[in-house]
Design an enzyme around this catalytic site. Structure first.
Site, mmCIF file in Angstrom:
data_model
loop_
_atom_site.group_PDB
_atom_site.id
_atom_site.type_symbol
_atom_site.label_atom_id
_atom_site.label_comp_id
_atom_site.label_asym_id
_atom_site.label_seq_id
_atom_site.Cartn_x
_atom_site.Cartn_y
_atom_site.Cartn_z
ATOM 1 N N ASP A 1 35.814 -3.018 -20.935
ATOM 2 C CA ASP A 1 35.902 -2.542 -22.316
ATOM 3 C C ASP A 1 37.340 -2.119 -22.619
ATOM 4 O OD1 ASP A 1 35.798 -1.060 -24.663
ATOM 5 O OD2 ASP A 1 33.921 -0.058 -24.160
ATOM 6 N N GLU B 1 49.064 -13.906 -26.644
ATOM 7 C CA GLU B 1 50.499 -13.779 -26.937
ATOM 8 C C GLU B 1 51.346 -14.546 -25.919
ATOM 9 O OE1 GLU B 1 51.758 -9.744 -27.811
ATOM 10 O OE2 GLU B 1 53.807 -10.181 -27.183
ATOM 11 N N LYS C 1 52.705 -0.245 -26.116
ATOM 12 C CA LYS C 1 52.070 -1.519 -26.481
ATOM 13 C C LYS C 1 52.442 -2.572 -25.436
ATOM 14 C CE LYS C 1 51.379 -5.539 -28.852
ATOM 15 N NZ LYS C 1 51.847 -6.888 -28.518
ATOM 16 N N HIS D 1 61.174 -15.652 -26.401
ATOM 17 C CA HIS D 1 60.030 -15.917 -27.280
ATOM 18 C C HIS D 1 60.199 -17.238 -28.000
ATOM 19 C CE1 HIS D 1 57.936 -11.786 -27.927
ATOM 20 N NE2 HIS D 1 57.896 -12.216 -26.692
HETATM 21 C C1 MEV Z 1 55.597 -7.149 -27.701
HETATM 22 O O1 MEV Z 1 54.277 -7.615 -27.593
HETATM 23 C C2 MEV Z 1 55.818 -5.942 -26.809
HETATM 24 C C3 MEV Z 1 57.183 -5.257 -26.928
HETATM 25 O O2 MEV Z 1 57.413 -4.877 -28.280
HETATM 26 C C4 MEV Z 1 57.160 -4.045 -26.030
HETATM 27 C C5 MEV Z 1 58.372 -3.156 -26.144
HETATM 28 O O3 MEV Z 1 58.980 -3.086 -27.211
HETATM 29 O O4 MEV Z 1 58.662 -2.475 -25.143
HETATM 30 C C6 MEV Z 1 58.306 -6.199 -26.547
#
Ligand code: MEV
Length: 436
Positions: A290, A90, A274, A388
């Site tokens: 892992d 990413e 995430k 991004h």
């Molecule tokens: C994207 O890979 C991760 C985010 O969505 C995390 C978040 O929303 O805090 C930007």
């Protein structure tokens, strides 16, 4: 161009100035300086994982699958500088981690702690007539069971690890009746320890069957390794966050508001976490560990109070600076498994320079916190799409065949025209090559 070493003093400094502007060869050279002459960085990178090695790791191999490996800079953890190898597909992740680490550094860097590396192995016991008595029998035989588990401890015992404790839990189920669940706690030292703990629970299962008069069924580790947690925390001074000449307190407030959102709402917590795992997984993968195990443990821990919540928390302190903290289970190893076989996992461990699995877990968690902070800061500010888009435009320019020199002007044009598309990038490349 002659390369100017980025490390000038004996004290290693992870602030590799303008690292992102260097060529790949220059970056490799900087890493060679960092790890010292006993590691041939180029050779390890060139070797990567051979098909033969891959064939010894998994089944039905037809080849290997490459991912980008980069270095996050600026990390200072417990007063020591670290460069962080990250393997991730990413865009923005590595840049964001480096940038966040710089801001934490201004507040004294990250601070960490961790539990002893104790894994849990589970034994499910069914058909138990008297579960209370069975549980008591197991606890009474604790020292005998621990000694029995240590019979198969092997190298872990030699390194000072071994069986530490036994816990018993009893469940009632309409389908299977009373179920006694035995936990063997085992310190696996610098190994992640899956093999060791699985071997140990299989080894003591016959004794458990005898002590309970029941039938042992599953014998396997738990990935909810909540005896093996790590903690990381740090401060970002409000002044680091200030925009337009302000004191930064508004940004701190915006980040705290975002934190509370993730603390109370599982839908937001999932995405927030995430962001944490973007950082954690990238280092877990780079070091040959892992990542499914780490993911499973992280999310189960996030749901430990019955409702899924955020792994981290952001608050303002009395001075108005931002305090960030995170805690979660993190079972990783520096020996055994893919860490031993994969040349790039070996290289990653050399770059990190960690001397134990606990130190590795603490470093990884600091990266998770940095990553999470970066995402939340962007979301609480201008949103994440702008940054991004710039990276996306760069990728498109390269995919369109732009040379390294052409990339900046193509990126600027794509952004100015708000036309971040491959066809437009291809047209611009043609133009710059005088073909258009
Ligand atoms: C994207 O890979 C991760 C985010 O969505 C995390 C978040 O929303 O805090 C930007």
């Amino acid at each position: 161009m002659t390369y100017i070493p980025l490390i000038m003093t004996n004290q290693r400094n992870s602030q590799l100035s303008k690292f992102y502007k260097r060529t790949i060869d220059e970056r490799r050279e900087a890493i060679s300086h960092w790890v010292g002459s006993d590691v041939d960085v180029n050779a390890l990178l060139a070797q990567n994982l051979t098909s033969l090695q891959a064939d010894s790791m998994v089944e039905n191999v037809i080849g290997t699958y490459a991912l980008p490996m980069g270095i996050a800079t600026n990390f200072q953890i417990n007063g020591r500088d670290y460069l962080i190898p990250m393997v991730v597909e990413e865009p923005s992740v590595i840049a964001a981690a480096s940038n966040a680490a710089k801001m934490f550094r201004a507040g004294g860097g990250f601070h960490t702690s961790s539990d002893e590396p104790v894994m849990i192995g589970q034994i499910q016991v069914l058909d138990v007539e008297n579960p209370t008595q069975a549980a008591q029998n197991i606890l009474d035989a604790k020292s005998k069971l621990l000694a029995k588990a240590d019979e198969v401890g092997g190298s872990i015992l030699k390194r000072g690890g071994g069986a530490r404790d036994i816990e018993v839990r009893v469940f009632e189920s309409t389908e299977v009746g009373a179920m006694v669940v035995v936990h063997l706690l085992m310190d696996t030292r610098d190994a992640m320890g899956a093999n060791a703990i699985n071997t140990a629970v299989e080894h003591i299962a016959p004794d458990i069957a005898q002590l309970t008069g029941g039938r042992t069924h599953l014998r396997i580790l738990s990935n909810l390794t909540d005896h093996r947690k790590a903690k990381a925390w740090g401060i970002v001074p409000a002044s680091e966050l200030s925009k337009d000449g302000g004191n930064g307190h508004d940004v701190v407030k915006a980040i705290v508001e975002a934190s509370v959102f993730a603390e109370v709402d599982p839908y937001r917590a999932t995405t927030h976490n995430k962001g944490v795992m973007n950082g954690i997984d990238a280092v877990v993968i780079a070091t040959g560990n892992d990542w499914r195990a780490v993911e499973a443990g992280a999310h189960a821990f996030a749901a430990r109070r019955g409702s899924y919540t955020s792994l981290s928390r952001f608050r303002a302190n009395d001075s108005g600076d931002l305090v960030a903290e995170i805690e979660m289970p993190l079972a990783v190893g520096t020996v055994g498994g893919a860490t031993r076989v994969h040349p790039l996992a070996q290289l990653s461990l050399k770059i990190l320079g960690v001397t134990s699995a606990r130190e590795l877990a603490e470093v990884i968690l600091s990266v998770g916190l940095a990553q999470n902070f970066a995402a939340v800061k962007a979301l609480a500010g201008e949103g994440i799409q702008r940054g991004h888009m710039r990276l996306h435009a760069k990728q498109l320019a390269l995919a369109a065949g732009a040379s390294v020199e052409m990339v900046p002007s193509i990126v600027e044009t794509l952004i100015r025209e708000n036309m971040i598309r491959l066809e437009r990038a291809q047209a611009l490349v043609k133009q710059l090559k005088g073909e258009g």
